[in-house]
Design a protein around this motif. Sequence first.
Motif, PDB file in Angstrom:
ATOM      1  N   ARG A  65      35.409  42.529  44.346  1.00  0.00           N
ATOM      2  CA  ARG A  65      34.062  41.986  44.169  1.00  0.00           C
ATOM      3  C   ARG A  65      34.092  40.719  43.318  1.00  0.00           C
ATOM      4  N   ARG A  66      34.935  40.708  42.296  1.00  0.00           N
ATOM      5  CA  ARG A  66      35.078  39.503  41.469  1.00  0.00           C
ATOM      6  C   ARG A  66      35.640  38.348  42.289  1.00  0.00           C
ATOM      7  N   GLU A  67      36.627  38.677  43.116  1.00  0.00           N
ATOM      8  CA  GLU A  67      37.223  37.642  43.961  1.00  0.00           C
ATOM      9  C   GLU A  67      36.180  37.059  44.910  1.00  0.00           C
ATOM     10  N   ALA A  68      35.364  37.919  45.526  1.00  0.00           N
ATOM     11  CA  ALA A  68      34.331  37.455  46.450  1.00  0.00           C
ATOM     12  C   ALA A  68      33.290  36.602  45.733  1.00  0.00           C
ATOM     13  N   ALA A  69      32.966  36.946  44.503  1.00  0.00           N
ATOM     14  CA  ALA A  69      31.987  36.174  43.737  1.00  0.00           C
ATOM     15  C   ALA A  69      32.492  34.758  43.462  1.00  0.00           C
ATOM     16  N   GLY A  70      33.806  34.582  43.459  1.00  0.00           N
ATOM     17  CA  GLY A  70      34.383  33.265  43.211  1.00  0.00           C
ATOM     18  C   GLY A  70      34.445  32.359  44.432  1.00  0.00           C
ATOM     19  N   GLU A  73      34.138  28.472  45.633  1.00  0.00           N
ATOM     20  CA  GLU A  73      34.677  27.611  44.579  1.00  0.00           C
ATOM     21  C   GLU A  73      36.173  27.820  44.369  1.00  0.00           C
ATOM     22  N   SER A  74      36.640  29.067  44.457  1.00  0.00           N
ATOM     23  CA  SER A  74      38.065  29.340  44.240  1.00  0.00           C
ATOM     24  C   SER A  74      38.944  28.791  45.366  1.00  0.00           C
ATOM     25  N   TYR A  91      41.732  38.548  52.283  1.00  0.00           N
ATOM     26  CA  TYR A  91      40.706  39.209  51.475  1.00  0.00           C
ATOM     27  C   TYR A  91      39.998  40.295  52.291  1.00  0.00           C
ATOM     28  N   ALA A 112      33.237  46.551  48.223  1.00  0.00           N
ATOM     29  CA  ALA A 112      33.320  45.097  48.159  1.00  0.00           C
ATOM     30  C   ALA A 112      32.813  44.543  49.482  1.00  0.00           C
ATOM     31  N   VAL A 115      33.567  38.987  53.878  1.00  0.00           N
ATOM     32  CA  VAL A 115      33.036  37.629  53.923  1.00  0.00           C
ATOM     33  C   VAL A 115      33.023  37.133  55.360  1.00  0.00           C
TER      34      VAL A 115
END
Length: 127
Positions: A65-70, A73-74, A91, A112, A115
């Motif tokens: 979930r943290r990765e998806a929130a980035g 931009e990431s 992912y 999660a 995307v």
Amino acid sequence: MQPYESHVERLIREAQERGEFDNLRGAGKPLDLGSVDDPDWWIKQKMRAEGLDGAGALPAVISLRREAAGFPESLRELRSEAGVRAVLVDYNDRVRFDRLVPRDLKTPPLVAPLVDIDAMVAQWREL
């Protein structure tokens, strides 16, 4: 009559007599007990002292979930659309795998998000 001294107590007493506890780092200084309001202060302090990243200790679904929130931009540093798509496919594969892992039925399910790769590539292009 002498009081009973355990093996460990005897070892400590002998080490003290030899001076092995003299001049230790931090001797005479107060302990840093962190925040009284944070029950995990000690583990956070230890992780900082050891230079460890706490992300590895999180459940996989939280990390995902943290990765998806980035996103997106990431993905900014990636130079090719193929590279962006590879990251996003990886992912989504990890999310699908995580959804297959058995869960504790006593806690509410936490998943999660997958995307939309094409939409994310379009956002990456705008960056």
